[in-house]
Design an enzyme around this catalytic site. Structure first.
Site, PDB file in Angstrom:
ATOM      1  N   GLU A  46     -23.320 -34.014  99.972  1.00 49.37           N
ATOM      2  CA  GLU A  46     -22.965 -32.592 100.118  1.00 49.37           C
ATOM      3  C   GLU A  46     -23.574 -32.031 101.406  1.00 49.37           C
ATOM      4  O   GLU A  46     -22.909 -31.304 102.158  1.00 49.37           O
ATOM      5  CB  GLU A  46     -23.485 -31.837  98.889  1.00 49.37           C
ATOM      6  CG  GLU A  46     -23.228 -30.352  98.900  1.00 49.37           C
ATOM      7  CD  GLU A  46     -24.081 -29.633  97.859  1.00 49.37           C
ATOM      8  OE1 GLU A  46     -24.397 -28.450  98.084  1.00 49.37           O
ATOM      9  OE2 GLU A  46     -24.444 -30.257  96.841  1.00 49.37           O
ATOM     10  N   ASP A  50     -21.141 -30.734 104.379  1.00 47.80           N
ATOM     11  CA  ASP A  50     -21.234 -29.335 104.814  1.00 47.80           C
ATOM     12  C   ASP A  50     -21.228 -29.264 106.345  1.00 47.80           C
ATOM     13  O   ASP A  50     -20.550 -28.423 106.944  1.00 47.80           O
ATOM     14  CB  ASP A  50     -22.518 -28.726 104.236  1.00 47.80           C
ATOM     15  CG  ASP A  50     -22.768 -27.314 104.736  1.00 47.80           C
ATOM     16  OD1 ASP A  50     -21.903 -26.450 104.523  1.00 47.80           O
ATOM     17  OD2 ASP A  50     -23.820 -27.062 105.337  1.00 47.80           O
ATOM     18  N   GLU A 121     -17.654 -30.593  99.314  1.00 48.16           N
ATOM     19  CA  GLU A 121     -18.459 -30.946 100.487  1.00 48.16           C
ATOM     20  C   GLU A 121     -18.929 -32.393 100.399  1.00 48.16           C
ATOM     21  O   GLU A 121     -18.935 -33.112 101.408  1.00 48.16           O
ATOM     22  CB  GLU A 121     -19.658 -30.001 100.601  1.00 48.16           C
ATOM     23  CG  GLU A 121     -19.254 -28.582 100.961  1.00 48.16           C
ATOM     24  CD  GLU A 121     -20.430 -27.633 101.091  1.00 48.16           C
ATOM     25  OE1 GLU A 121     -20.274 -26.600 101.753  1.00 48.16           O
ATOM     26  OE2 GLU A 121     -21.501 -27.923 100.506  1.00 48.16           O
TER      27      GLU A 121
END
Length: 228
Positions: A46, A50, A121
């Site tokens: 994640e 991102d 993400e």
């Protein structure tokens, strides 16, 4: 891993490393109940996803819109926030592939929405590692950037955080920052208190069941405090 092959088919993407794909959907809570699983949870993916998402969106905005950077920042924030990402993840059927604890699996409310946004993400992170930048960029263009025209048309980028940043830069020449002041509760019922700062000065606080939500509330309260 039959179930994930269905997702690959649906998205038209075949992973070389199937474990990377599976890891994108492993919530921290799942490992508590399944210690035999050799894979880690999805939070590092994640973190990576991102950054990839932000780069692809930033590059697209820079290349296609001559607007000032403050405006582009607001558009980007509206496009990559958890609300939009959660909706996209839900639309892609990510719910069917999440690996959650029994407790998390029962919660279909706001907490699930953030879990889906995080999985989006994480998936982008796993896709980037497995297939490279171009594949990740293609996925983001197809499923995320497609939302941009409606965000601009309906002015969805004018959220409290964007407004507070715009006014702070305009009035005092400072970009606001956000810090977690307090947090408590188990993973599936986390609660955050976040402060919005101009330099060292705490302007206002906000509370919520995610950092994003608490930041929005802090910005909203900050606008009231400042009379903006």
């Amino acid at each position: 891993m039959e179930e994930f092959s269905e997702l690959e088919k649906k998205l038209g993407i075949e992973f070389t490393d199937k474990d990377l794909l599976k890891q994108a959907f492993i919530h921290r809570s799942y490992l508590n109940e399944h210690p035999e699983i050799a894979l880690p949870h999805n939070e590092r993916l994640e973190f990576l996803g991102d950054a990839v998402l932000e780069l692809v969106v930033t590059r697209y905005l820079y290349s296609n819109y001559p607007n000032p950077e403050g405006e582009l920042t607001n558009w980007r924030a509206a496009l990559v926030n958890s609300k939009i990402l959660g909706q996209i993840g839900e639309g892609l059927g990510f719910n069917d592939f999440m690996l959650l604890s029994k407790g998390e699996a029962k919660d279909a409310g706001k907490a699930r929405h953030f879990i889906l946004a995080n999985a989006m993400e994480a998936f982008i992170g796993s896709l980037y590692l497995d297939k490279g930048y171009d594949a990740a960029s293609e996925f983001i263009t197809k499923y995320v950037l497609v939302e941009l025209p409606s965000i601009i048309k309906e002015q969805l980028y004018q959220d409290p955080k964007s407004k507070f940043q715009e006014k702070a830069q305009e009035v005092v020449g400072i970009t606001p920052t956000y810090n977690v002041i307090d947090e408590w509760g188990p993973d599936h019922e986390r609660h955050f208190v976040v402060g919005v700062y101009l330099g060292e000065e705490l302007i206002a606080k906000g509370e919520g069941s995610s950092k994003q939500e608490a930041q929005e509330e802090a910005a909203k309260n900050g606008l009231e405090v400042k009379g903006w």
